[in-house]
Design an enzyme around this catalytic site. Structure first.
Site, PDB file in Angstrom:
ATOM      1  CB  ALA A  72     -10.085  12.371   3.381  1.00 45.30           C
ATOM      2  N   GLY A 115      -5.432  13.182   0.931  1.00 46.42           N
ATOM      3  CA  GLY A 115      -5.453  14.444   1.675  1.00 46.42           C
ATOM      4  C   GLY A 115      -4.221  14.611   2.551  1.00 46.42           C
ATOM      5  CD  GLU A 118      -5.274  16.906  -2.179  1.00 42.89           C
ATOM      6  OE1 GLU A 118      -6.078  16.377  -1.374  1.00 42.89           O
ATOM      7  OE2 GLU A 118      -5.622  17.423  -3.259  1.00 42.89           O
ATOM      8  CD  GLU A 138      -6.591  11.937  -3.600  1.00 44.75           C
ATOM      9  OE1 GLU A 138      -5.661  11.468  -4.288  1.00 44.75           O
ATOM     10  OE2 GLU A 138      -6.408  12.715  -2.653  1.00 44.75           O
TER      11      GLU A 138
HETATM   12  N1  COA Z   1      -9.434   6.374   6.072  1.00 43.68           N
HETATM   13  C1  COA Z   1      -9.891   5.653   7.103  1.00 43.68           C
HETATM   14  N2  COA Z   1      -9.168   4.695   7.719  1.00 43.68           N
HETATM   15  C2  COA Z   1      -7.932   4.472   7.258  1.00 43.68           C
HETATM   16  C3  COA Z   1      -7.382   5.177   6.181  1.00 43.68           C
HETATM   17  C4  COA Z   1      -8.197   6.180   5.580  1.00 43.68           C
HETATM   18  N3  COA Z   1      -7.752   6.940   4.572  1.00 43.68           N
HETATM   19  N4  COA Z   1      -6.132   4.733   5.952  1.00 43.68           N
HETATM   20  C5  COA Z   1      -5.903   3.762   6.870  1.00 43.68           C
HETATM   21  N5  COA Z   1      -6.987   3.615   7.653  1.00 43.68           N
HETATM   22  C6  COA Z   1      -7.149   2.684   8.793  1.00 43.68           C
HETATM   23  C7  COA Z   1      -7.447   1.267   8.291  1.00 43.68           C
HETATM   24  O1  COA Z   1      -8.815   1.102   7.998  1.00 43.68           O
HETATM   25  C8  COA Z   1      -7.008   0.463   9.509  1.00 43.68           C
HETATM   26  O2  COA Z   1      -8.015   0.560  10.495  1.00 43.68           O
HETATM   27  P1  COA Z   1      -8.507  -0.776  11.285  1.00 43.68           P
HETATM   28  O3  COA Z   1      -7.251  -1.265  11.963  1.00 43.68           O
HETATM   29  O4  COA Z   1      -9.537  -0.268  12.223  1.00 43.68           O
HETATM   30  O5  COA Z   1      -8.996  -1.692  10.215  1.00 43.68           O
HETATM   31  C9  COA Z   1      -5.802   1.249  10.014  1.00 43.68           C
HETATM   32  O6  COA Z   1      -5.931   2.561   9.496  1.00 43.68           O
HETATM   33  C10 COA Z   1      -4.474   0.673   9.559  1.00 43.68           C
HETATM   34  O7  COA Z   1      -4.482   0.594   8.132  1.00 43.68           O
HETATM   35  P2  COA Z   1      -4.325  -0.792   7.319  1.00 43.68           P
HETATM   36  O8  COA Z   1      -5.015  -0.608   6.003  1.00 43.68           O
HETATM   37  O9  COA Z   1      -4.728  -1.940   8.150  1.00 43.68           O
HETATM   38  O10 COA Z   1      -2.741  -0.822   7.126  1.00 43.68           O
HETATM   39  P3  COA Z   1      -1.966  -1.491   5.906  1.00 43.68           P
HETATM   40  O11 COA Z   1      -0.536  -1.454   6.284  1.00 43.68           O
HETATM   41  O12 COA Z   1      -2.570  -2.800   5.550  1.00 43.68           O
HETATM   42  O13 COA Z   1      -2.210  -0.507   4.659  1.00 43.68           O
HETATM   43  C11 COA Z   1      -2.378   1.610   3.536  1.00 43.68           C
HETATM   44  C12 COA Z   1      -1.764   0.835   4.717  1.00 43.68           C
HETATM   45  C13 COA Z   1      -1.988   3.082   3.706  1.00 43.68           C
HETATM   46  C14 COA Z   1      -1.820   1.089   2.232  1.00 43.68           C
HETATM   47  C15 COA Z   1      -3.915   1.455   3.563  1.00 43.68           C
HETATM   48  O14 COA Z   1      -4.379   1.763   4.874  1.00 43.68           O
HETATM   49  C16 COA Z   1      -4.638   2.347   2.610  1.00 43.68           C
HETATM   50  O15 COA Z   1      -4.635   2.095   1.416  1.00 43.68           O
HETATM   51  N6  COA Z   1      -5.293   3.428   3.117  1.00 43.68           N
HETATM   52  C17 COA Z   1      -6.080   4.308   2.326  1.00 43.68           C
HETATM   53  C18 COA Z   1      -5.180   5.262   1.583  1.00 43.68           C
HETATM   54  C19 COA Z   1      -5.995   6.157   0.669  1.00 43.68           C
HETATM   55  O16 COA Z   1      -6.561   5.733  -0.318  1.00 43.68           O
HETATM   56  N7  COA Z   1      -6.031   7.440   1.035  1.00 43.68           N
HETATM   57  C20 COA Z   1      -6.656   8.431   0.246  1.00 43.68           C
HETATM   58  C21 COA Z   1      -8.027   8.715   0.690  1.00 43.68           C
HETATM   59  S1  COA Z   1      -8.703   9.962  -0.373  1.00 43.68           S
END
Ligand code: COA
Length: 261
Positions: A72, A115, A118, A138
């Site tokens: 999400a 999400g 899921e 989460e």
């Molecule tokens: N919500 C909003 N934005 C998200 C996102 C999320 N769940 N997951 C990734 N993004 C965005 C990042 O903010 C970034 O945006 P920006 O370039 O404008 O800063 C872009 O997607 C690329 O992600 P980034 O974090 O820079 O890539 P990374 O390779 O360093 O890391 C992840 C990848 C997946 C490890 C990391 O993005 C992450 O931990 N995301 C959240 C995952 C999460 O907790 N999801 C569950 C939510 S309930």
């Protein structure tokens, strides 16, 4: 209905060919994080295509090479309140996916987190590329995986493994996902689309009515161990967590994090 949404970058792309509907989450610069626009677009597409008998199978996938969906949208999730949790925004959508009349296949490359995981779990089948990484992070964000993981993950991989994955939030890579039954097939990333299509075509060759009724019969089995009451309970739990200070602190930390060099 080519292009469920319009504009320069529609949130979702839709295409029907030879009985196979492909829906592509289209927000690759944000790793296809599920924001409100994408949720609305998915609802619209599922409502539009559900009555169409020419759709024998659905393939759900993510644009770009890095993610199916990284969860999400945390910026939007941060501001959701108790009342949003009780509405079950993602849960309602994923239930619609799960109850889509024709079989659904998630074609996963890269991250399928929160999400996003899921959503893949709500599909009938999952095909993964070698880069696939599944996870439910989460609790690290101060909330619960409340859109199906507590019952769909447990139904797929068993309660013991589901506990471990939900408590630790660790990532499961493709080969492990295959071993534990989270996916049914692992192929090279470049072949994920073709593998999902091949599976879809095998399904589409069978009698559509027999297939749809088989799906309905399987849904009775899933509902017998975790029906709507399980979802209602998850929504209530999430309502408690959505207004906790720890959730705000942890989501703010994600939003303020330093990007990797
Ligand atoms: N919500 C909003 N934005 C998200 C996102 C999320 N769940 N997951 C990734 N993004 C965005 C990042 O903010 C970034 O945006 P920006 O370039 O404008 O800063 C872009 O997607 C690329 O992600 P980034 O974090 O820079 O890539 P990374 O390779 O360093 O890391 C992840 C990848 C997946 C490890 C990391 O993005 C992450 O931990 N995301 C959240 C995952 C999460 O907790 N999801 C569950 C939510 S309930």
């Amino acid at each position: 209905m080519a292009g469920v949404t319009s504009g320069p970058q529609p949130a979702l792309l839709d295409r029907v060919q030879d009985g196979v509907l492909t829906l592509t989450l289209n927000r690759p610069d944000k790793l296809n994080a599920l924001d409100n626009a994408m949720i609305d677009a998915l609802h619209a597409a599922l409502a539009y295509y559900a009555p169409r008998e020419d759709v024998a199978v659905v393939i759900l996938t993510g644009a770009g090479e890095r993610a199916f969906a990284a969860g999400a949208d945390i910026a939007q999730l941060r501001d959701r309140k108790r009342s949003d949790a009780l509405r079950g925004i993602n849960a309602t959508l994923f239930d619609r996916v799960a109850r889509f009349p024709a079989p659904t296949i998630a074609a996963v490359r890269g991250f399928a987190l929160g999400g996003g995981c899921e959503l893949a779990l709500a599909c009938d089948l999952r095909v993964a590329g070698r880069s696939a990484k599944f996870g439910q992070p989460e609790t690290g964000l101060g909330i619960m995986a409340s859109a199906g993981a507590t019952f769909r993950l447990a139904q797929l991989v068993g309660l013991g493994r589901a506990r471990e994955l939900l408590y630790t939030g660790r990532l499961v890579e493709a080969e492990e996902a295959l071993r534990i039954g989270l996916v049914t097939q692992v192929v090279e990333d470049a072949d994920v689309g073709a593998a999902a299509l091949q599976m879809a075509q095998m399904i589409a060759r069978n009698d559509p009515l027999a297939t749809r009724l088989t799906k309905l019969a399987l849904a009775q089995v899933a509902d017998a161990t975790a029906g709507p009451a399980a979802q209602t309970f998850a929504n209530v739990v999430q309502a408690v967590l959505f207004e906790s200070p720890e959730k705000i602190k942890r989501m703010d930390a994600f939003l303020a994090r330093k990007k990797r060099p």
